[in-house]
Design a protein around this motif. Structure first.
Motif, mmCIF file in Angstrom:
data_model
loop_
_atom_site.group_PDB
_atom_site.id
_atom_site.type_symbol
_atom_site.label_atom_id
_atom_site.label_comp_id
_atom_site.label_asym_id
_atom_site.label_seq_id
_atom_site.Cartn_x
_atom_site.Cartn_y
_atom_site.Cartn_z
ATOM 1 N N HIS A 244 -1.542 -3.783 12.391
ATOM 2 C CA HIS A 244 -0.214 -4.164 12.865
ATOM 3 C C HIS A 244 0.793 -3.948 11.739
ATOM 4 O O HIS A 244 0.441 -3.961 10.562
ATOM 5 C CB HIS A 244 -0.254 -5.644 13.282
ATOM 6 C CG HIS A 244 0.980 -6.118 13.965
ATOM 7 N ND1 HIS A 244 2.070 -6.596 13.269
ATOM 8 C CD2 HIS A 244 1.299 -6.206 15.284
ATOM 9 C CE1 HIS A 244 3.004 -6.956 14.130
ATOM 10 N NE2 HIS A 244 2.574 -6.724 15.356
ATOM 11 N N CYS A 245 2.072 -3.771 12.114
ATOM 12 C CA CYS A 245 3.129 -3.599 11.111
ATOM 13 C C CYS A 245 3.165 -4.722 10.085
ATOM 14 O O CYS A 245 3.529 -4.499 8.929
ATOM 15 C CB CYS A 245 4.498 -3.536 11.800
ATOM 16 S SG CYS A 245 5.018 -1.898 12.316
ATOM 17 N N PHE A 246 2.819 -5.934 10.499
ATOM 18 C CA PHE A 246 2.868 -7.084 9.599
ATOM 19 C C PHE A 246 2.025 -6.806 8.353
ATOM 20 O O PHE A 246 2.444 -7.063 7.226
ATOM 21 C CB PHE A 246 2.348 -8.322 10.342
ATOM 22 C CG PHE A 246 2.775 -9.645 9.751
ATOM 23 C CD1 PHE A 246 3.438 -9.745 8.533
ATOM 24 C CD2 PHE A 246 2.514 -10.825 10.443
ATOM 25 C CE1 PHE A 246 3.832 -10.978 8.021
ATOM 26 C CE2 PHE A 246 2.902 -12.065 9.941
ATOM 27 C CZ PHE A 246 3.550 -12.136 8.727
ATOM 28 N N GLY A 247 0.821 -6.265 8.563
ATOM 29 C CA GLY A 247 -0.052 -5.998 7.431
ATOM 30 C C GLY A 247 0.291 -4.728 6.680
ATOM 31 O O GLY A 247 0.456 -4.729 5.459
ATOM 32 N N MET A 248 0.431 -3.615 7.414
ATOM 33 C CA MET A 248 0.536 -2.321 6.721
ATOM 34 C C MET A 248 1.943 -1.987 6.237
ATOM 35 O O MET A 248 2.092 -1.237 5.268
ATOM 36 C CB MET A 248 -0.005 -1.188 7.590
ATOM 37 C CG MET A 248 0.815 -0.877 8.804
ATOM 38 S SD MET A 248 0.571 0.812 9.415
ATOM 39 C CE MET A 248 1.580 1.759 8.302
ATOM 40 N N VAL A 249 2.986 -2.542 6.868
ATOM 41 C CA VAL A 249 4.360 -2.248 6.433
ATOM 42 C C VAL A 249 4.898 -3.383 5.567
ATOM 43 O O VAL A 249 5.148 -3.213 4.378
ATOM 44 C CB VAL A 249 5.290 -1.996 7.634
ATOM 45 C CG1 VAL A 249 6.715 -1.733 7.155
ATOM 46 C CG2 VAL A 249 4.795 -0.805 8.453
ATOM 47 N N MET A 250 5.063 -4.571 6.169
ATOM 48 C CA MET A 250 5.599 -5.702 5.426
ATOM 49 C C MET A 250 4.664 -6.083 4.279
ATOM 50 O O MET A 250 5.105 -6.563 3.235
ATOM 51 C CB MET A 250 5.785 -6.891 6.370
ATOM 52 C CG MET A 250 6.749 -6.582 7.516
ATOM 53 S SD MET A 250 6.447 -7.575 9.000
ATOM 54 C CE MET A 250 6.965 -9.198 8.434
ATOM 55 N N GLY A 251 3.364 -5.867 4.484
ATOM 56 C CA GLY A 251 2.381 -6.200 3.464
ATOM 57 C C GLY A 251 2.172 -5.086 2.457
ATOM 58 O O GLY A 251 2.673 -5.128 1.331
ATOM 59 N N ASN A 252 1.439 -4.047 2.870
ATOM 60 C CA ASN A 252 1.060 -2.990 1.933
ATOM 61 C C ASN A 252 2.260 -2.259 1.337
ATOM 62 O O ASN A 252 2.399 -2.145 0.111
ATOM 63 C CB ASN A 252 0.123 -1.996 2.625
ATOM 64 C CG ASN A 252 -1.199 -2.623 3.020
ATOM 65 O OD1 ASN A 252 -1.568 -3.691 2.520
ATOM 66 N ND2 ASN A 252 -1.921 -1.983 3.921
ATOM 67 N N LEU A 253 3.139 -1.728 2.200
ATOM 68 C CA LEU A 253 4.291 -0.984 1.686
ATOM 69 C C LEU A 253 5.296 -1.909 1.007
ATOM 70 O O LEU A 253 5.958 -1.514 0.039
ATOM 71 C CB LEU A 253 4.960 -0.206 2.816
ATOM 72 C CG LEU A 253 4.183 1.016 3.302
ATOM 73 C CD1 LEU A 253 4.774 1.563 4.595
ATOM 74 C CD2 LEU A 253 4.143 2.113 2.236
ATOM 75 N N GLY A 254 5.399 -3.151 1.481
ATOM 76 C CA GLY A 254 6.253 -4.114 0.809
ATOM 77 C C GLY A 254 5.805 -4.360 -0.617
ATOM 78 O O GLY A 254 6.627 -4.538 -1.524
ATOM 79 N N ALA A 255 4.488 -4.352 -0.826
ATOM 80 C CA ALA A 255 3.943 -4.569 -2.169
ATOM 81 C C ALA A 255 4.086 -3.330 -3.046
ATOM 82 O O ALA A 255 4.670 -3.384 -4.134
ATOM 83 C CB ALA A 255 2.474 -4.993 -2.071
ATOM 84 N N THR A 256 3.569 -2.191 -2.591
ATOM 85 C CA THR A 256 3.525 -1.017 -3.480
ATOM 86 C C THR A 256 4.910 -0.471 -3.804
ATOM 87 O O THR A 256 5.108 0.101 -4.875
ATOM 88 C CB THR A 256 2.662 0.107 -2.878
ATOM 89 O OG1 THR A 256 3.205 0.526 -1.614
ATOM 90 C CG2 THR A 256 1.227 -0.364 -2.681
ATOM 91 N N SER A 257 5.884 -0.666 -2.906
ATOM 92 C CA SER A 257 7.239 -0.167 -3.200
ATOM 93 C C SER A 257 7.914 -0.980 -4.309
ATOM 94 O O SER A 257 8.961 -0.579 -4.818
ATOM 95 C CB SER A 257 8.103 -0.176 -1.931
ATOM 96 O OG SER A 257 8.220 -1.479 -1.394
ATOM 97 N N HIS A 258 7.298 -2.102 -4.694
ATOM 98 C CA HIS A 258 7.823 -2.917 -5.798
ATOM 99 C C HIS A 258 6.819 -3.042 -6.944
ATOM 100 O O HIS A 258 7.050 -3.811 -7.883
ATOM 101 C CB HIS A 258 8.195 -4.313 -5.289
ATOM 102 C CG HIS A 258 9.341 -4.300 -4.312
ATOM 103 N ND1 HIS A 258 10.661 -4.227 -4.710
ATOM 104 C CD2 HIS A 258 9.360 -4.308 -2.955
ATOM 105 C CE1 HIS A 258 11.438 -4.217 -3.635
ATOM 106 N NE2 HIS A 258 10.675 -4.258 -2.562
ATOM 107 N N GLY A 259 5.702 -2.316 -6.869
ATOM 108 C CA GLY A 259 4.703 -2.400 -7.932
ATOM 109 C C GLY A 259 3.892 -3.679 -7.897
ATOM 110 O O GLY A 259 3.238 -4.045 -8.880
#
Length: 548
Positions: A244-259
């Motif tokens: 779901h977007c909650f995990g892969m966007v808000m979670g994964n991409l939210g994390a890696t885009s900020h290191g």
């Protein structure tokens, strides 16, 4: 309130707002953005899998992503090809997410709970050529289920199983692909290319495949993370599903885009495993739907866990009860916890509370618009923008709106109008300060004798009745008025249930006469979807006939 109550359109501001920022949108692809993080934070943790004890620094994670990407290229996967991922939360899921984006393949998220007929539909509708799957989970033998449908899906060439020699074969294939071939594939990509298809769960018919680009999901993950102050020092615990977007966007991409670091506590939600992961990895952020936080708070050993490292997190999916929010802030140390509202078709988040918002805004609203996004509330019939303080359909526009439903242009045109506004189907009310309340779904709206009735308003009012444990309000057919109001009630004490006369007396003089339920059903439970939402459509169908 009805559609016209409190409406003075000559003086009220319109229900329109847009998010401004001096920080521009990212123009990167997901792969290029990951490269930036690897260069900036090579030695910081990028991914930790608590169950297996495996962990990757950003340098190691970048290398592992490239290995899977080259392995996919060795198997003939190219830009635009659809790669399915049918797996529970695990490091390989994350590697496939970034590896497919690296080469421009379109990753198709498949719910791990799907059975054979649902899997067959998604494999066929998306035209998946390569599937990456778990071996088994919660009694499901994935290899057996794939075997049942593979012959009916001629485009499916191969299935790779995580934790199986076929996964090792995939990564070993990287040796046959020179790095310059991967670099050449990445150089052919635009941030506007589609890279993800997510199937939205419908209550009727087959799900639709919301198609999302690098630009859609990378920016949404970045802005959700930025809004709660992510830096390279954050460690984000993700018990929410990656499919779901909650995990892969808000979670994964939210994390890696900020290191920041992604922490996986378990393959699927487990309250004890989540609390253990927060303590062991000193997580600063925790995600979940309200029922997850309730399960954690109510765990018998809750008080034994050290959660003092937490400062923030995201709660989404449904409204948070006030008492739960108070405990999350005080007992879980999440003073900066944020509420998000969105939908798969908008990548997903449009509205979010801010770190310093008060308790009322965090429990009574779903926040205000994010930067670079517009929202408005319109009359569902005329499409005209409603005055603030009055209910209508919530619409959103901006970088986050999907490219469309995969191979379904007619359904896309029904959801996204010619002005590129996404019609959410949610009934909302914009406050004077720009914060938005969700008051229900358009399909749940009751039209009785020409009056618009919003069930959530009645439900919230009835929740205060001492005999009511839970209540759902739906419209059912009525010969003269078109629809009438039915209250479905779970009583606090089944031995002393509420009567219709008691219910109506409680409402009399406190609700407009046309909102007072004319019918009552006493139930033990409500019919639920797999994601835990009440199936109001089933209540309507079941009790459409007063004698039924």
């Amino acid at each position: 309130m009805s559609g016209n109550e409190g409406d003075d359109s000559s003086t009220a501001a319109p229900s329109y707002t847009h998010g401004t920022s001096t920080t521009p949108l990212l123009g990167d692809t997901v792969g290029a953005n990951l490269d930036r993080a690897v260069a900036a934070y090579p030695d910081r943790d990028a991914l930790v899998d608590v169950p297996s004890g495996r962990r990757w620094t950003y340098a190691e994670f970048g290398a592992a992503v490239d290995e899977v990407a080259r392995g996919l290229l060795a198997k003939g996967v190219r830009k635009g090809d659809r790669v399915g991922i049918w797996a529970v939360n695990c490091p390989e899921w994350v590697l496939v997410q970034y590896a497919t984006a690296r080469i421009g393949a379109i990753m198709v998220n498949i719910n791990p709970a799907y059975r054979a007929h649902e899997l067959e539909y998604v494999l066929g509708q998306a035209g998946i050529s390569l599937l990456v799957a778990s071996l088994a989970h919660k009694g499901s033998d994935y290899r057996s289920l794939v075997g049942q449908v593979a012959g009916k899906c001629p485009r499916l060439r191969e299935t790779v199983y995580i934790g199986d020699p076929s996964w090792d074969e995939l990564t070993a294939g990287a040796t046959a692909v020179p790095r310059k071939q991967l670099a050449a594939a990445a150089a052919e990509l635009s941030c506007d290319d589609p890279i993800n298809i997510q199937y939205t769960s419908g209550t009727t018919g087959f799900p639709k495949g919301a198609t999302l680009s690098h630009h859609n999901i990378l920016n949404n993950g970045y802005w959700v993370g930025r809004t709660i102050g992510y830096t390279e020092h954050d460690r984000v615990c993700l018990p929410v599903p990656f499919y779901h977007c909650f995990g892969m966007v808000m979670g994964n991409l939210g994390a890696t885009s900020h290191g920041a670091c992604i922490v996986i506590p378990a393959p699927s939600f487990d309250p004890a495993a989540t609390l253990r992961a927060v303590q062991r990895e000193r997580c600063t952020s925790l995600y979940g739907v309200p029922t997850m936080f309730i399960a954690e708070l109510n765990h018998p050993d809750f008080a034994t866990y050290d959660l003092s490292s937490l400062r923030t997190g995201i709660m989404a999916g449904s409204p948070c009860p006030v008492e739960v929010m108070k405990r999350v802030v005080t007992e879980m140390h999440m003073g900066q916890v944020s509420i998000c509202y969105g939908m798969t078709e908008t990548s997903p988040v449009s509205l979010q509370t801010r770190m310093d918002d008060d308790l009322e805004h965090r429990t009574g609203t779903v926040g205000r618009v994010l930067p670079h996004i517009e929202v408005k509330v319109v009359d569902p019939v005329s499409g005209l923008t409603r005055p603030r303080g009055t209910a209508g359909e919530l619409c959103t526009r901006g970088y986050s709106v999907m490219l469309g439903y995969w191979n379904e242009p007619e359904k896309t045109a029904e959801a996204v109008d010619p002005g590129r506004w996404m019609h959410t189907g949610d009934l909302a009310m914009m406050r004077q300060d720009g914060y938005v309340e969700i008051v229900g779904r358009i399909k749940d709206m009751i039209i009785r004798g020409g009056e618009n009735i919003y069930p959530r308003e009645i439900e919230e009012f009835l929740h205060a009745h001492p005999k009511i444990a839970d209540v759902q309000v739906v419209g059912v057919p009525h010969e003269r008025n078109g629809e009438e109001v039915l209250a479905c009630v779970i009583p606090r004490d089944p031995a002393d249930p509420l009567t219709l006369e008691e219910l109506q007396a409680y409402c009399d003089g406190r609700l407009a006469h046309f909102k007072i339920p004319s019918r009552l059903r006493i139930l033990d439970t409500f019919p639920m979807t797999v994601s835990g939402k009440v199936r109001k459509v089933e209540l309507r169908e079941r009790y459409a006939d007063p004698a039924g």
